[in-house]
Design a protein around this motif. Structure first.
Motif, PDB file in Angstrom:
ATOM      1  N   MET A   2      -1.146  79.557  88.850  1.00 31.29           N
ATOM      2  CA  MET A   2      -1.782  79.984  87.613  1.00 31.29           C
ATOM      3  C   MET A   2      -0.841  80.915  86.848  1.00 31.29           C
ATOM      4  O   MET A   2      -0.102  81.690  87.448  1.00 31.29           O
ATOM      5  N   PRO A   3      -0.853  80.844  85.510  1.00 28.42           N
ATOM      6  CA  PRO A   3      -0.012  81.760  84.744  1.00 28.42           C
ATOM      7  C   PRO A   3      -0.468  83.200  84.962  1.00 28.42           C
ATOM      8  O   PRO A   3      -1.662  83.490  85.027  1.00 28.42           O
ATOM      9  N   GLY A   4       0.479  84.089  85.108  1.00 30.85           N
ATOM     10  CA  GLY A   4       0.156  85.499  85.290  1.00 30.85           C
ATOM     11  C   GLY A   4      -0.115  85.891  86.728  1.00 30.85           C
ATOM     12  O   GLY A   4      -0.361  87.051  87.012  1.00 30.85           O
ATOM     13  N   SER A   5      -0.090  84.943  87.682  1.00 31.32           N
ATOM     14  CA  SER A   5      -0.335  85.307  89.071  1.00 31.32           C
ATOM     15  C   SER A   5       0.983  85.651  89.752  1.00 31.32           C
ATOM     16  O   SER A   5       2.033  85.112  89.409  1.00 31.32           O
ATOM     17  N   LYS A   6       0.914  86.557  90.715  1.00 28.70           N
ATOM     18  CA  LYS A   6       2.104  86.965  91.445  1.00 28.70           C
ATOM     19  C   LYS A   6       2.515  85.884  92.422  1.00 28.70           C
ATOM     20  O   LYS A   6       1.679  85.193  92.987  1.00 28.70           O
ATOM     21  N   LEU A   7       3.817  85.770  92.629  1.00 25.57           N
ATOM     22  CA  LEU A   7       4.325  84.820  93.604  1.00 25.57           C
ATOM     23  C   LEU A   7       4.316  85.441  94.992  1.00 25.57           C
ATOM     24  O   LEU A   7       4.641  86.617  95.150  1.00 25.57           O
ATOM     25  N   THR A   8       3.976  84.654  95.986  1.00 25.98           N
ATOM     26  CA  THR A   8       4.062  85.099  97.367  1.00 25.98           C
ATOM     27  C   THR A   8       5.488  84.876  97.855  1.00 25.98           C
ATOM     28  O   THR A   8       6.290  84.209  97.186  1.00 25.98           O
ATOM     29  N   LYS A   9       5.796  85.410  99.027  1.00 26.57           N
ATOM     30  CA  LYS A   9       7.132  85.213  99.587  1.00 26.57           C
ATOM     31  C   LYS A   9       7.397  83.720  99.820  1.00 26.57           C
ATOM     32  O   LYS A   9       8.499  83.222  99.549  1.00 26.57           O
ATOM     33  N   ALA A  10       6.395  82.989 100.289  1.00 22.86           N
ATOM     34  CA  ALA A  10       6.550  81.557 100.529  1.00 22.86           C
ATOM     35  C   ALA A  10       6.812  80.807  99.225  1.00 22.86           C
ATOM     36  O   ALA A  10       7.641  79.887  99.177  1.00 22.86           O
ATOM     37  N   GLN A  11       6.131  81.188  98.144  1.00 18.77           N
ATOM     38  CA  GLN A  11       6.332  80.540  96.856  1.00 18.77           C
ATOM     39  C   GLN A  11       7.721  80.848  96.294  1.00 18.77           C
ATOM     40  O   GLN A  11       8.375  79.977  95.717  1.00 18.77           O
ATOM     41  N   ILE A  12       8.179  82.090  96.464  1.00 14.85           N
ATOM     42  CA  ILE A  12       9.520  82.472  96.012  1.00 14.85           C
ATOM     43  C   ILE A  12      10.562  81.683  96.791  1.00 14.85           C
ATOM     44  O   ILE A  12      11.513  81.140  96.220  1.00 14.85           O
ATOM     45  N   THR A  13      10.380  81.606  98.112  1.00 19.60           N
ATOM     46  CA  THR A  13      11.305  80.860  98.958  1.00 19.60           C
ATOM     47  C   THR A  13      11.359  79.394  98.537  1.00 19.60           C
ATOM     48  O   THR A  13      12.440  78.806  98.423  1.00 19.60           O
ATOM     49  N   ALA A  14      10.207  78.793  98.294  1.00 18.94           N
ATOM     50  CA  ALA A  14      10.154  77.387  97.892  1.00 18.94           C
ATOM     51  C   ALA A  14      10.825  77.176  96.536  1.00 18.94           C
ATOM     52  O   ALA A  14      11.578  76.209  96.342  1.00 18.94           O
ATOM     53  N   ALA A  15      10.573  78.070  95.591  1.00 20.04           N
ATOM     54  CA  ALA A  15      11.168  77.936  94.257  1.00 20.04           C
ATOM     55  C   ALA A  15      12.683  78.089  94.316  1.00 20.04           C
ATOM     56  O   ALA A  15      13.423  77.339  93.669  1.00 20.04           O
ATOM     57  N   LEU A  16      13.175  79.059  95.100  1.00 19.67           N
ATOM     58  CA  LEU A  16      14.621  79.244  95.238  1.00 19.67           C
ATOM     59  C   LEU A  16      15.265  78.065  95.959  1.00 19.67           C
ATOM     60  O   LEU A  16      16.373  77.652  95.611  1.00 19.67           O
ATOM     61  N   ALA A  17      14.583  77.533  96.958  1.00 22.73           N
ATOM     62  CA  ALA A  17      15.109  76.377  97.685  1.00 22.73           C
ATOM     63  C   ALA A  17      15.223  75.172  96.754  1.00 22.73           C
ATOM     64  O   ALA A  17      16.228  74.447  96.776  1.00 22.73           O
ATOM     65  N   SER A  19      15.494  75.184  93.395  1.00 23.10           N
ATOM     66  CA  SER A  19      16.482  75.349  92.330  1.00 23.10           C
ATOM     67  C   SER A  19      17.913  75.427  92.853  1.00 23.10           C
ATOM     68  O   SER A  19      18.851  75.101  92.135  1.00 23.10           O
ATOM     69  N   SER A  20      18.106  75.865  94.109  1.00 25.77           N
ATOM     70  CA  SER A  20      19.459  76.011  94.638  1.00 25.77           C
ATOM     71  C   SER A  20      19.915  74.808  95.459  1.00 25.77           C
ATOM     72  O   SER A  20      21.104  74.674  95.745  1.00 25.77           O
ATOM     73  N   GLY A  21      18.991  73.970  95.882  1.00 24.45           N
ATOM     74  CA  GLY A  21      19.354  72.817  96.687  1.00 24.45           C
ATOM     75  C   GLY A  21      19.482  73.136  98.163  1.00 24.45           C
ATOM     76  O   GLY A  21      19.866  72.278  98.949  1.00 24.45           O
ATOM     77  N   LEU A  22      19.172  74.351  98.570  1.00 24.11           N
ATOM     78  CA  LEU A  22      19.189  74.727  99.984  1.00 24.11           C
ATOM     79  C   LEU A  22      17.830  74.445 100.598  1.00 24.11           C
ATOM     80  O   LEU A  22      16.840  74.274  99.880  1.00 24.11           O
ATOM     81  N   ASP A  23      17.771  74.438 101.932  1.00 22.76           N
ATOM     82  CA  ASP A  23      16.464  74.275 102.558  1.00 22.76           C
ATOM     83  C   ASP A  23      15.759  75.635 102.637  1.00 22.76           C
ATOM     84  O   ASP A  23      16.381  76.683 102.495  1.00 22.76           O
ATOM     85  N   LYS A  24      14.448  75.595 102.830  1.00 24.12           N
ATOM     86  CA  LYS A  24      13.646  76.818 102.823  1.00 24.12           C
ATOM     87  C   LYS A  24      14.081  77.805 103.898  1.00 24.12           C
ATOM     88  O   LYS A  24      14.047  79.016 103.689  1.00 24.12           O
ATOM     89  N   LYS A  25      14.500  77.293 105.050  1.00 21.18           N
ATOM     90  CA  LYS A  25      14.920  78.169 106.147  1.00 21.18           C
ATOM     91  C   LYS A  25      16.155  78.984 105.759  1.00 21.18           C
ATOM     92  O   LYS A  25      16.235  80.173 106.055  1.00 21.18           O
ATOM     93  N   ALA A  26      17.104  78.339 105.092  1.00 20.27           N
ATOM     94  CA  ALA A  26      18.320  79.030 104.658  1.00 20.27           C
ATOM     95  C   ALA A  26      17.995  80.095 103.620  1.00 20.27           C
ATOM     96  O   ALA A  26      18.520  81.218 103.669  1.00 20.27           O
ATOM     97  N   VAL A  27      17.128  79.769 102.668  1.00 17.54           N
ATOM     98  CA  VAL A  27      16.737  80.729 101.633  1.00 17.54           C
ATOM     99  C   VAL A  27      16.010  81.910 102.269  1.00 17.54           C
ATOM    100  O   VAL A  27      16.264  83.068 101.918  1.00 17.54           O
ATOM    101  N   ALA A  28      15.122  81.658 103.233  1.00 14.75           N
ATOM    102  CA  ALA A  28      14.395  82.731 103.909  1.00 14.75           C
ATOM    103  C   ALA A  28      15.354  83.647 104.660  1.00 14.75           C
ATOM    104  O   ALA A  28      15.198  84.881 104.637  1.00 14.75           O
ATOM    105  N   SER A  29      16.381  83.066 105.299  1.00 14.68           N
ATOM    106  CA  SER A  29      17.335  83.902 106.030  1.00 14.68           C
ATOM    107  C   SER A  29      18.181  84.728 105.070  1.00 14.68           C
ATOM    108  O   SER A  29      18.526  85.876 105.369  1.00 14.68           O
ATOM    109  N   VAL A  30      18.505  84.187 103.899  1.00 14.19           N
ATOM    110  CA  VAL A  30      19.252  84.956 102.890  1.00 14.19           C
ATOM    111  C   VAL A  30      18.404  86.129 102.391  1.00 14.19           C
ATOM    112  O   VAL A  30      18.901  87.253 102.239  1.00 14.19           O
ATOM    113  N   LEU A  31      17.124  85.883 102.131  1.00 14.06           N
ATOM    114  CA  LEU A  31      16.244  86.969 101.670  1.00 14.06           C
ATOM    115  C   LEU A  31      16.103  88.056 102.734  1.00 14.06           C
ATOM    116  O   LEU A  31      16.111  89.247 102.417  1.00 14.06           O
ATOM    117  N   ASP A  32      15.986  87.653 104.002  1.00 16.33           N
ATOM    118  CA  ASP A  32      15.894  88.629 105.084  1.00 16.33           C
ATOM    119  C   ASP A  32      17.185  89.431 105.206  1.00 16.33           C
ATOM    120  O   ASP A  32      17.161  90.648 105.408  1.00 16.33           O
TER     121      ASP A  32
END
Length: 105
Positions: A2-17, A19-32
């Motif tokens: 929904m517009p105006g709703s905050k993103l969860t960590k899982a949603q951020i990870t999925a969106a970054l994965a 847009s970057s072409g990486l898998d979710k596990k790699a993006v999660a490890s980069v964020l950590d």
């Protein structure tokens, strides 16, 4: 999403994965790893400042302890002891100019 709703960590990870072409596990490890690096830089042994390019500058500031002091109870007008606070480190976040320009703040 929904517009105006905050993103969860899982949603951020999925969106970054996506847009970057990486898998979710790699993006999660980069964020950590980024969180660990920021904690080291802002900790007592680090320089106390870290800039995430294009996003934000984080600064840590050591606040000294405050001593106990005498005060007056506003209801009973009797003297009372106001407890002091222990020393701590505060973290301040300041958006960088690029983000300010993009958001229009």
């Amino acid at each position: 999403m929904m517009p105006g709703s905050k993103l969860t960590k899982a949603q951020i990870t999925a969106a970054l994965a996506e847009s970057s072409g990486l898998d979710k596990k790699a993006v999660a490890s980069v964020l950590d790893a980024l969180a660990t690096l920021a904690a080291k830089q802002l900790g007592p042994d680090g320089p106390g400042e870290i800039t995430l390019p294009g996003l934000v500058k984080l600064k840590a500031k050591a606040t000294p302890a405050t001593a106990d002091r005498q005060g007056v109870n506003p209801f009973t007008k009797e003297p009372m002891l106001i407890k002091g606070k222990p020393a701590s480190r505060k973290v301040r976040a300041t958006p960088v100019k690029a983000l300010k320009d993009d958001v229009g703040a």
